[in-house]
Design a protein around this motif. Structure first.
Motif, PDB file in Angstrom:
ATOM      1  N   THR A  54      15.051 -39.652   5.018  1.00 23.60           N
ATOM      2  CA  THR A  54      14.008 -40.003   4.045  1.00 23.60           C
ATOM      3  C   THR A  54      14.541 -39.933   2.627  1.00 23.60           C
ATOM      4  O   THR A  54      14.334 -40.855   1.817  1.00 23.60           O
ATOM      5  N   SER A 112       7.622 -46.229   5.034  1.00 21.54           N
ATOM      6  CA  SER A 112       7.051 -45.378   3.983  1.00 21.54           C
ATOM      7  C   SER A 112       7.866 -45.421   2.697  1.00 21.54           C
ATOM      8  O   SER A 112       7.324 -45.270   1.600  1.00 21.54           O
ATOM      9  N   THR A 113       9.174 -45.633   2.822  1.00 16.82           N
ATOM     10  CA  THR A 113      10.028 -45.663   1.628  1.00 16.82           C
ATOM     11  C   THR A 113      10.225 -47.071   1.081  1.00 16.82           C
ATOM     12  O   THR A 113      10.599 -47.243  -0.079  1.00 16.82           O
ATOM     13  N   CYS A 127      16.958 -42.844   1.865  1.00 18.63           N
ATOM     14  CA  CYS A 127      16.283 -44.122   1.643  1.00 18.63           C
ATOM     15  C   CYS A 127      15.568 -44.151   0.293  1.00 18.63           C
ATOM     16  O   CYS A 127      15.619 -45.157  -0.429  1.00 18.63           O
ATOM     17  N   ARG A 171      15.425 -35.828   9.680  1.00 17.84           N
ATOM     18  CA  ARG A 171      14.333 -36.633   9.120  1.00 17.84           C
ATOM     19  C   ARG A 171      14.316 -36.532   7.594  1.00 17.84           C
ATOM     20  O   ARG A 171      14.176 -37.548   6.894  1.00 17.84           O
ATOM     21  N   ILE A 223      10.028 -44.107   8.522  1.00 14.03           N
ATOM     22  CA  ILE A 223      10.707 -43.793   7.265  1.00 14.03           C
ATOM     23  C   ILE A 223      10.993 -45.059   6.466  1.00 14.03           C
ATOM     24  O   ILE A 223      10.779 -45.102   5.242  1.00 14.03           O
TER      25      ILE A 223
END
Length: 231
Positions: A32, A71-72, A35, A28, A68
């Motif tokens: 993250t 959020s990114t 990205c 994870r 992910i």
């Protein structure tokens, strides 16, 4: 980087992480970070990230990747997720369903280290792969072993017929690159093009390369744009 041990390669720490169940959280964090970092690169630059068996066999892997990306802000079409044949060996039906779910998000899926498993050809019929990655062991002997060349050319022809892009791993010499180019390989990666380095140095190198291109080259040229790869 550890002060006492120096740089630790992924072939050392990933098996430890997998056996200690830390691979899920590590995966994870890696996805993250990849990205977030890739958002600083030009829009035509793709990023490839490995998914482990431990991640793939969890029910929440699609939700994790979706979260992910959200959020990114990283676009799904710029992401390639790579899985090895061991993923298909463990739970082929479950793996195929999860990979299809990830593909439906717009993500490309690559079969990594092709040719090193026990039933490599059977996996090609179990899922509609976007990319097939030829293992470094076959690339190492190009130019010296006619059998390796025959295998590589056959894999490239087969994958192309099935609508997959072909990526050659571990390209270290100009001769290997030229052989692969003549054989119709779409993408090559390896130390010939660059070694692992901090992301800010990679970004600088990519921007310098783009600045040197003539008008019309790059994303609109015959060759593919550069690609980043996170382990």
């Amino acid at each position: 980087m550890f002060p006492e041990l120096g740089w630790i390669g992924p072939n050392k720490f990933i098996p430890i992480a997998e056996t200690s169940s830390q691979i899920v959280e590590l995966g994870r964090c890696i996805l993250t970070t990849a990205c977030v970092d890739a958002m600083a690169f030009p829009d035509n630059i793709r990023v490839s990230v490995n998914l482990s068996v431990g991640q793939m066999l969890r029910d929440d892997v699609i939700a994790m990747v979706t979260d992910i990306l959200a959020s990114t802000g990283f676009p799904a079409h710029r992401l390639t997720l790579e899985v090895t044949e061991s993923v298909m060996m463990s739970e082929p039906d479950l793996a195929a369903r999860i990979l299809k779910g990830l593909q439906d998000l717009g993500i490309s899926i690559a079969l990594d280290d092709f040719g090193t498993g026990y039933s490599a050809l059977s996996y090609l019929s179990q899922f509609d792969w976007d990319e097939l990655k030829i293992d470094k062991t076959f690339v190492d002997n190009l130019g010296d072993d006619p059998r390796s060349l025959c295998i590589v050319e056959s894999v490239i022809d087969l994958a192309t017929e099935l609508g997959m892009k072909v990526v050659a791993e571990g390209v270290e010499t100009a001769d290997q690159h030229e052989i692969l180019r003549r054989s119709g390989c779409h993408i090559a990666q390896g130390y010939l093009f660059g070694r692992p380095q901090p992301v800010d140095q990679i970004l600088l190198a990519v921007l310098k390369s783009i600045a040197k291109l003539e008008p019309g080259e790059g994303a609109t040229g015959d060759g593919p744009p550069p690609r980043l790869r996170w382990l």
